[in-house]
Design an enzyme around this catalytic site. Structure first.
Site, PDB file in Angstrom:
ATOM      1  N   TRP A  22      59.449  51.374  66.813  1.00  0.00           N
ATOM      2  CA  TRP A  22      60.348  51.911  67.827  1.00  0.00           C
ATOM      3  C   TRP A  22      59.566  52.292  69.086  1.00  0.00           C
ATOM      4  O   TRP A  22      58.440  52.823  68.955  1.00  0.00           O
ATOM      5  CB  TRP A  22      61.039  53.149  67.256  1.00  0.00           C
ATOM      6  CG  TRP A  22      62.187  53.658  68.037  1.00  0.00           C
ATOM      7  CD1 TRP A  22      62.160  54.637  68.994  1.00  0.00           C
ATOM      8  CD2 TRP A  22      63.549  53.247  67.945  1.00  0.00           C
ATOM      9  NE1 TRP A  22      63.421  54.861  69.479  1.00  0.00           N
ATOM     10  CE2 TRP A  22      64.297  54.023  68.863  1.00  0.00           C
ATOM     11  CE3 TRP A  22      64.222  52.295  67.160  1.00  0.00           C
ATOM     12  CZ2 TRP A  22      65.668  53.878  69.021  1.00  0.00           C
ATOM     13  CZ3 TRP A  22      65.585  52.150  67.313  1.00  0.00           C
ATOM     14  CH2 TRP A  22      66.298  52.926  68.234  1.00  0.00           C
ATOM     15  N   HIS A  56      63.005  50.706  55.973  1.00  0.00           N
ATOM     16  CA  HIS A  56      62.804  52.127  55.676  1.00  0.00           C
ATOM     17  C   HIS A  56      64.139  52.813  55.462  1.00  0.00           C
ATOM     18  O   HIS A  56      65.202  52.279  55.809  1.00  0.00           O
ATOM     19  CB  HIS A  56      62.048  52.803  56.827  1.00  0.00           C
ATOM     20  CG  HIS A  56      62.860  52.928  58.073  1.00  0.00           C
ATOM     21  ND1 HIS A  56      63.007  51.890  58.987  1.00  0.00           N
ATOM     22  CD2 HIS A  56      63.605  53.966  58.556  1.00  0.00           C
ATOM     23  CE1 HIS A  56      63.798  52.307  59.977  1.00  0.00           C
ATOM     24  NE2 HIS A  56      64.171  53.542  59.741  1.00  0.00           N
ATOM     25  N   ASP A  58      66.306  56.439  56.235  1.00  0.00           N
ATOM     26  CA  ASP A  58      66.393  57.680  57.008  1.00  0.00           C
ATOM     27  C   ASP A  58      66.831  58.778  56.053  1.00  0.00           C
ATOM     28  O   ASP A  58      67.863  58.624  55.388  1.00  0.00           O
ATOM     29  CB  ASP A  58      67.496  57.604  58.067  1.00  0.00           C
ATOM     30  CG  ASP A  58      67.154  56.746  59.264  1.00  0.00           C
ATOM     31  OD1 ASP A  58      68.021  56.679  60.173  1.00  0.00           O
ATOM     32  OD2 ASP A  58      66.072  56.140  59.296  1.00  0.00           O
ATOM     33  N   HIS A  62      66.307  63.538  59.453  1.00  0.00           N
ATOM     34  CA  HIS A  62      65.923  62.800  60.666  1.00  0.00           C
ATOM     35  C   HIS A  62      66.873  63.110  61.812  1.00  0.00           C
ATOM     36  O   HIS A  62      66.485  63.145  62.977  1.00  0.00           O
ATOM     37  CB  HIS A  62      65.912  61.295  60.367  1.00  0.00           C
ATOM     38  CG  HIS A  62      65.671  60.404  61.544  1.00  0.00           C
ATOM     39  ND1 HIS A  62      64.600  60.562  62.397  1.00  0.00           N
ATOM     40  CD2 HIS A  62      66.366  59.339  62.010  1.00  0.00           C
ATOM     41  CE1 HIS A  62      64.652  59.618  63.338  1.00  0.00           C
ATOM     42  NE2 HIS A  62      65.719  58.878  63.122  1.00  0.00           N
ATOM     43  N   HIS A 163      74.487  57.967  63.689  1.00  0.00           N
ATOM     44  CA  HIS A 163      73.756  58.816  62.738  1.00  0.00           C
ATOM     45  C   HIS A 163      74.596  60.044  62.391  1.00  0.00           C
ATOM     46  O   HIS A 163      74.638  60.471  61.225  1.00  0.00           O
ATOM     47  CB  HIS A 163      72.408  59.240  63.334  1.00  0.00           C
ATOM     48  CG  HIS A 163      71.340  58.164  63.274  1.00  0.00           C
ATOM     49  ND1 HIS A 163      71.204  57.205  64.247  1.00  0.00           N
ATOM     50  CD2 HIS A 163      70.379  57.906  62.342  1.00  0.00           C
ATOM     51  CE1 HIS A 163      70.197  56.403  63.930  1.00  0.00           C
ATOM     52  NE2 HIS A 163      69.682  56.799  62.796  1.00  0.00           N
ATOM     53  N   GLU A 175      67.433  51.079  57.137  1.00  0.00           N
ATOM     54  CA  GLU A 175      67.319  50.271  58.367  1.00  0.00           C
ATOM     55  C   GLU A 175      66.160  49.279  58.240  1.00  0.00           C
ATOM     56  O   GLU A 175      65.260  49.448  57.416  1.00  0.00           O
ATOM     57  CB  GLU A 175      67.068  51.197  59.565  1.00  0.00           C
ATOM     58  CG  GLU A 175      68.260  52.083  59.891  1.00  0.00           C
ATOM     59  CD  GLU A 175      67.944  53.233  60.823  1.00  0.00           C
ATOM     60  OE1 GLU A 175      66.803  53.695  60.853  1.00  0.00           O
ATOM     61  OE2 GLU A 175      68.882  53.705  61.520  1.00  0.00           O
TER      62      GLU A 175
HETATM   63  N1  LIG Z   1      64.676  53.833  62.903  1.00  0.00           N
HETATM   64  C1  LIG Z   1      64.908  55.012  63.703  1.00  0.00           C
HETATM   65  C2  LIG Z   1      64.645  54.837  65.170  1.00  0.00           C
HETATM   66  C3  LIG Z   1      64.575  56.168  65.792  1.00  0.00           C
HETATM   67  O1  LIG Z   1      65.557  56.800  65.928  1.00  0.00           O
HETATM   68  C4  LIG Z   1      63.289  56.674  66.222  1.00  0.00           C
HETATM   69  C5  LIG Z   1      62.153  56.307  65.566  1.00  0.00           C
HETATM   70  C6  LIG Z   1      60.934  56.796  66.005  1.00  0.00           C
HETATM   71  C7  LIG Z   1      60.870  57.655  67.085  1.00  0.00           C
HETATM   72  C8  LIG Z   1      62.046  58.039  67.744  1.00  0.00           C
HETATM   73  C9  LIG Z   1      63.261  57.551  67.303  1.00  0.00           C
HETATM   74  N2  LIG Z   1      64.449  57.865  67.838  1.00  0.00           N
HETATM   75  C10 LIG Z   1      64.672  58.500  68.979  1.00  0.00           C
HETATM   76  O2  LIG Z   1      63.837  59.051  69.655  1.00  0.00           O
HETATM   77  C11 LIG Z   1      66.357  55.417  63.472  1.00  0.00           C
HETATM   78  O3  LIG Z   1      67.253  54.959  64.121  1.00  0.00           O
HETATM   79  O4  LIG Z   1      66.536  56.182  62.537  1.00  0.00           O
HETATM   80 ZN   LIG Z   2      68.274  55.696  61.793  1.00  0.00          ZN
HETATM   81 ZN   LIG Z   3      65.127  55.009  60.915  1.00  0.00          ZN
END
Ligand SMILES: N[C@@H](CC(=O)c1ccccc1NC=O)C(=O)O
Ligand SMILES: [Zn+2]
Ligand SMILES: [Zn+2]
Length: 215
Positions: A22, A56, A58, A62, A163, A175
């Site tokens: 990301w 991965h 979540d 998160h 989310h 994801e």
């Molecule tokens: N795979 C993650 C992507 C994500 O949201 C994210 C991952 C690393 C650092 C910051 C993130 N999102 C927003 O800042 C997600 O959507 O849960």
């Molecule tokens: Zn996510």
């Molecule tokens: Zn994620």
């Protein structure tokens, strides 16, 4: 020598050194540790990874500071009956995708949106999930949704509406699946996140078995 027994499908993304992550998150790195060629008794390595690298899960923590961390999510939620669905192209996976599918739905839904098996660079143009899809899937018995996209929300989202729909419905998120070449239909999902504690998610190894091989 086949990688897996007949009928099993590996739906995990390969994790090469510098696997793209990301934006703002460092890439996955695999760096040398001990080397027998240099007189050590073994070869070792050091992995540095985001919790959101490639395939991965979540954990709810998160996206909600008072929600469960990964060690507080029962592993059985990631194991069992699932339905793979091929999604027509678009910006969002919309609730209309569910029309014509069984009601109730299997407890796990895996969405193939057309992402390739390998990401040479981070796929900034990916399909997100409409919150209305999450609510309709929950109403029809779904407890987990997986996607081949790197996120269920758009790259630029600040409100993370999808989310938060998962938070409101209690559904779990996987994801970065690799569903390239997987036919739509019913399977058994085995998704095993790394057993990390106190975290917002973890890379996972995920495979599909022919339906019915597990209760
Ligand atoms: N795979 C993650 C992507 C994500 O949201 C994210 C991952 C690393 C650092 C910051 C993130 N999102 C927003 O800042 C997600 O959507 O849960
Ligand atoms: Zn996510
Ligand atoms: Zn994620």
């Amino acid at each position: 020598m086949p990688d897996l027994p007949a009928g099993f499908l590996d739906i995990s993304r390969a994790l090469p050194h510098n696997h793209p992550n990301w934006p703002g998150d460092p890439p996955l790195t695999i760096t040398p540790g001990a080397r027998m060629a240099q007189g050590d008794s073994v070869n070792t390595g050091v992995i540095n990874t985001s919790t959101h690298t490639a395939t991965h899960v979540d954990a709810p923590w998160h996206y909600a500071d008072d929600a469960p961390t990964l060690d507080q999510v029962p592993l059985e939620r990631y194991l069992g009956a699932c339905l793979v669905v091929h999604v027509p192209p678009g910006e969002f996976v919309r609730a209309e995708v569910l029309s014509g599918l069984p009601d109730p739905l299997p407890p796990r839904l895996l969405l193939y949106t057309g992402q390739p098996a390998r990401w040479a660079t981070f796929p900034e143009d990916f399909m997100a999930v409409d919150p209305a899809f999450v609510h309709e899937a929950a109403r029809r018995g779904v407890r987990l949704i997986g996607t081949d996209s790197p996120s269920v929300d758009p790259l630029t989202s600040k409100t993370l509406d999808a989310h938060h729909a998962f938070l409101d419905t209690g559904l779990l998120i996987v994801e970065g699946l690799n569903l390239s070449g997987v036919e739509p239909g019913e399977y058994t999902l085995i998704c095993l996140p790394l057993p990390l504690s106190g975290v917002d998610g973890a890379p996972a190894r995920a495979v599909l078995l022919p339906a019915g091989l597990m209760p």
